[in-house]
Design an enzyme around this catalytic site. Structure first.
Site, PDB file in Angstrom:
ATOM      1  N   ASP A  14       8.726  -4.217   3.548  1.00  0.00           N
ATOM      2  CA  ASP A  14       8.282  -4.404   2.667  1.00  0.00           C
ATOM      3  C   ASP A  14       8.707  -3.837   1.437  1.00  0.00           C
ATOM      4  O   ASP A  14       9.515  -5.135   0.366  1.00  0.00           O
ATOM      5  CB  ASP A  14       6.636  -3.191   2.634  1.00  0.00           C
ATOM      6  CG  ASP A  14       6.475  -4.120   3.454  1.00  0.00           C
ATOM      7  OD1 ASP A  14       6.032  -6.056   3.926  1.00  0.00           O
ATOM      8  OD2 ASP A  14       5.548  -3.719   4.340  1.00  0.00           O
ATOM      9  N   ARG A  95       2.496  11.279  -3.502  1.00  0.00           N
ATOM     10  CA  ARG A  95       2.882  11.249  -4.479  1.00  0.00           C
ATOM     11  C   ARG A  95       3.060  11.573  -5.678  1.00  0.00           C
ATOM     12  O   ARG A  95       4.029  11.122  -6.101  1.00  0.00           O
ATOM     13  CB  ARG A  95       1.595   9.844  -4.170  1.00  0.00           C
ATOM     14  CG  ARG A  95       1.320   9.818  -2.999  1.00  0.00           C
ATOM     15  CD  ARG A  95       2.267   8.995  -2.178  1.00  0.00           C
ATOM     16  NE  ARG A  95       2.062   7.715  -1.319  1.00  0.00           N
ATOM     17  CZ  ARG A  95       2.767   7.410  -0.285  1.00  0.00           C
ATOM     18  NH1 ARG A  95       3.722   7.946  -0.431  1.00  0.00           N
ATOM     19  NH2 ARG A  95       1.885   7.091   1.323  1.00  0.00           N
ATOM     20  N   ASP A 124      -3.564   5.662  -3.220  1.00  0.00           N
ATOM     21  CA  ASP A 124      -1.883   5.492  -3.330  1.00  0.00           C
ATOM     22  C   ASP A 124      -0.893   5.017  -4.695  1.00  0.00           C
ATOM     23  O   ASP A 124      -0.580   5.731  -5.142  1.00  0.00           O
ATOM     24  CB  ASP A 124      -0.570   5.091  -1.835  1.00  0.00           C
ATOM     25  CG  ASP A 124      -0.900   5.879  -0.115  1.00  0.00           C
ATOM     26  OD1 ASP A 124      -1.332   7.311  -0.536  1.00  0.00           O
ATOM     27  OD2 ASP A 124      -0.744   6.221   0.456  1.00  0.00           O
ATOM     28  N   SER A 175       0.197   1.411   9.948  1.00  0.00           N
ATOM     29  CA  SER A 175       0.402   1.684   8.631  1.00  0.00           C
ATOM     30  C   SER A 175       0.478   3.075   8.620  1.00  0.00           C
ATOM     31  O   SER A 175      -0.177   3.351   9.048  1.00  0.00           O
ATOM     32  CB  SER A 175      -0.290   0.962   7.860  1.00  0.00           C
ATOM     33  OG  SER A 175       0.425   1.327   5.969  1.00  0.00           O
TER      34      SER A 175
HETATM   35  N1  ARG Z   1      -5.611   7.791   3.914  1.00  0.00           N
HETATM   36  C1  ARG Z   1      -4.930   8.973   3.779  1.00  0.00           C
HETATM   37  C2  ARG Z   1      -4.563   9.197   2.386  1.00  0.00           C
HETATM   38  O1  ARG Z   1      -4.963   8.304   1.487  1.00  0.00           O
HETATM   39  C3  ARG Z   1      -3.430   8.256   4.422  1.00  0.00           C
HETATM   40  C4  ARG Z   1      -2.722   7.435   3.366  1.00  0.00           C
HETATM   41  C5  ARG Z   1      -1.461   6.586   4.313  1.00  0.00           C
HETATM   42  N2  ARG Z   1      -0.612   6.168   3.680  1.00  0.00           N
HETATM   43  C6  ARG Z   1      -0.278   4.733   4.746  1.00  0.00           C
HETATM   44  N3  ARG Z   1       0.004   3.589   4.332  1.00  0.00           N
HETATM   45  N4  ARG Z   1      -0.356   4.360   5.914  1.00  0.00           N
HETATM   46  O2  ARG Z   1      -4.104   9.987   1.991  1.00  0.00           O
END
Ligand code: ARG
Length: 401
Positions: A14, A95, A124, A175
């Site tokens: 991506d 992040r 995110d 993912s």
């Molecule tokens: N749900 C978790 C969070 O919001 C993990 C997110 C992980 N991201 C991903 N692209 N798989 O912190």
């Protein structure tokens, strides 16, 4: 002058396609920035070269693994932060450190905009953009998947059409986001919340059903931070890595939950965080002997609120900073050793010692030689129950009328 956009680059399909996609949609030059937060996998030089091969005008790799461990994982440990009681904030804490490096790169390369590869449904995107707004209020944000209709199918077609140096046939149904603090897996087959995760989902942990022999480990802490493992001095990063290895081999730290995203969706998540969960368990047990009762009770509430703020993308917020100051103050005496056994998916503490302990053997003992005057307890209990007793007398009186 051509506008420049800094892209948070992972090396995956991506974000590789996003380089050219953003270029075509906006006419801007793209600078790819990859941040090492201990995610492992491909070498960062390989990732850098791929970004250039996909049309980035510059590609930049930031080694942030020690910084991430010291300044992001350690505060999470000090807070014993588990969102909704389960999730050690793996993605949520990565992040802000990535944002820091994106903003830095934007300054260095004269970019006006920061781009990231998140969808419009998750946490995110919020964490990236709130972070960027805070650290670079003049910078704009763009998310090609969300804002420029870069779907998976279009990404594959684009990569093939342009002959980009990236694999398009490997179909991963999940993912995945990972760093040294843990690994998050979502989507695909897991979206049916009755489906048990299959073995192939896991990478940081071995199956706990068939564990190797029990592994006893002693973790030494100074002011809330691990400084030695089995007597060998370690950095924060080394402590996490070593426990990822040893607790991971025992299947410690597998988490399967449905959690509340900030955007109002409940979502199924599989996490594995062997090092983080072993460290949080050890740290909490050391706090149990070194932090005074009222401070400890209040700290649990603060830790929970801290986890929510960080989950919700408020890493750089004033409240989070104030809570950090409180938590930091509680860690002054959190020094000493915790011995724990890692085995069959569990990390169980079986010994603790500390020069700054509040555990008083002479007060606690039931043997002769105890220094606690038991006769004081009667009066204490009488007064402690007084208020409820008076109220219950009133209840009986009123009910009798
Ligand atoms: N749900 C978790 C969070 O919001 C993990 C997110 C992980 N991201 C991903 N692209 N798989 O912190």
């Amino acid at each position: 002058m051509t506008e420049r956009i800094v892209l948070a680059y992972s090396g995956g399909l991506d974000t590789s396609v996003a380089i050219g996609w953003i270029g075509e949609a906006t006419g801007a030059e793209v600078i790819a920035v990859a941040v090492d937060v201990g995610q492992g996998g491909e070498s960062l030089e390989t990732i850098r070269q791929r970004a250039l091969g996909c049309g980035a005008v510059e590609a930049y790799v930031a080694d942030a693994s020690d910084e991430f461990a010291d300044e992001y994982c350690m505060p999470t440990l000090k807070a014993n932060a588990l969102y909704q009681g389960h999730y050690p904030l793996v993605s949520a804490i990565s992040r802000p450190v990535i944002v820091k490096h994106l903003v830095k790169a934007a300054r260095e390369f004269g970019a006006t905009t920061v781009a990231h590869g998140c969808t419009g449904k998750g946490n995110d995107q919020v964490r990236f953009e709130v972070g960027i707004q805070t650290l670079g209020p003049d910078l704009k944000c763009i998310a090609p998947v969300r804002d420029l209709a870069l779907t998976r199918d279009k990404a594959i077609a684009f990569a093939e059409e342009k002959g980009l140096p990236i694999e398009t046939t490997k179909k991963n149904p999940y993912s995945i986001d990972q760093n040294v603090w843990g690994r998050a897996v979502e989507t695909g087959y897991l979206e049916d919340i009755w489906n048990a995760p299959t073995k192939d989902i896991y990478d940081y942990t071995a199956t706990p059903e068939f564990p190797p022999a029990p592994d006893e480990v002693t973790i030494s802490f100074e002011a809330g931070v691990p400084v030695a493992i089995d007597g060998v001095r370690v950095t924060s990063l080394q402590a996490i890595k070593e426990l990822n290895r040893r607790a991971g081999a025992q299947g410690v730290g597998r988490i399967d939950v449905v959690e509340d995203r900030l955007v109002g969706i409940k979502s199924r998540e599989i996490y594995e965080a062997p090092g983080a969960m072993a460290l949080i368990t050890a740290h909490k047990h050391l706090e149990d002997i070194t932090i005074e009762r009222e401070q400890a009770r209040f700290k649990a509430t603060v830790g929970q609120r801290w986890a929510e703020l960080v989950y919700d993308g408020q890493w750089f917020s004033p409240l989070k900073r104030s809570l950090d100051a409180f938590i930091e103050d509680t860690q002054k005496y959190v020094s000493g050793d915790i011995r724990m056994v890692l085995h069959g998916g569990q990390a169980i503490v079986n010994g603790r010692r500390s020069e700054t302990s509040l555990y008083d053997f002479d007060l606690a003992t039931y043997d002769t030689g105890d220094t606690f005057d038991q006769s004081m307890a009667r009066g204490f209990i009488e007064l402690w129950g007084m208020s409820a007793k008076v109220a219950s007398g009133r209840d009986i009186r009123v009910a009798g009328k």
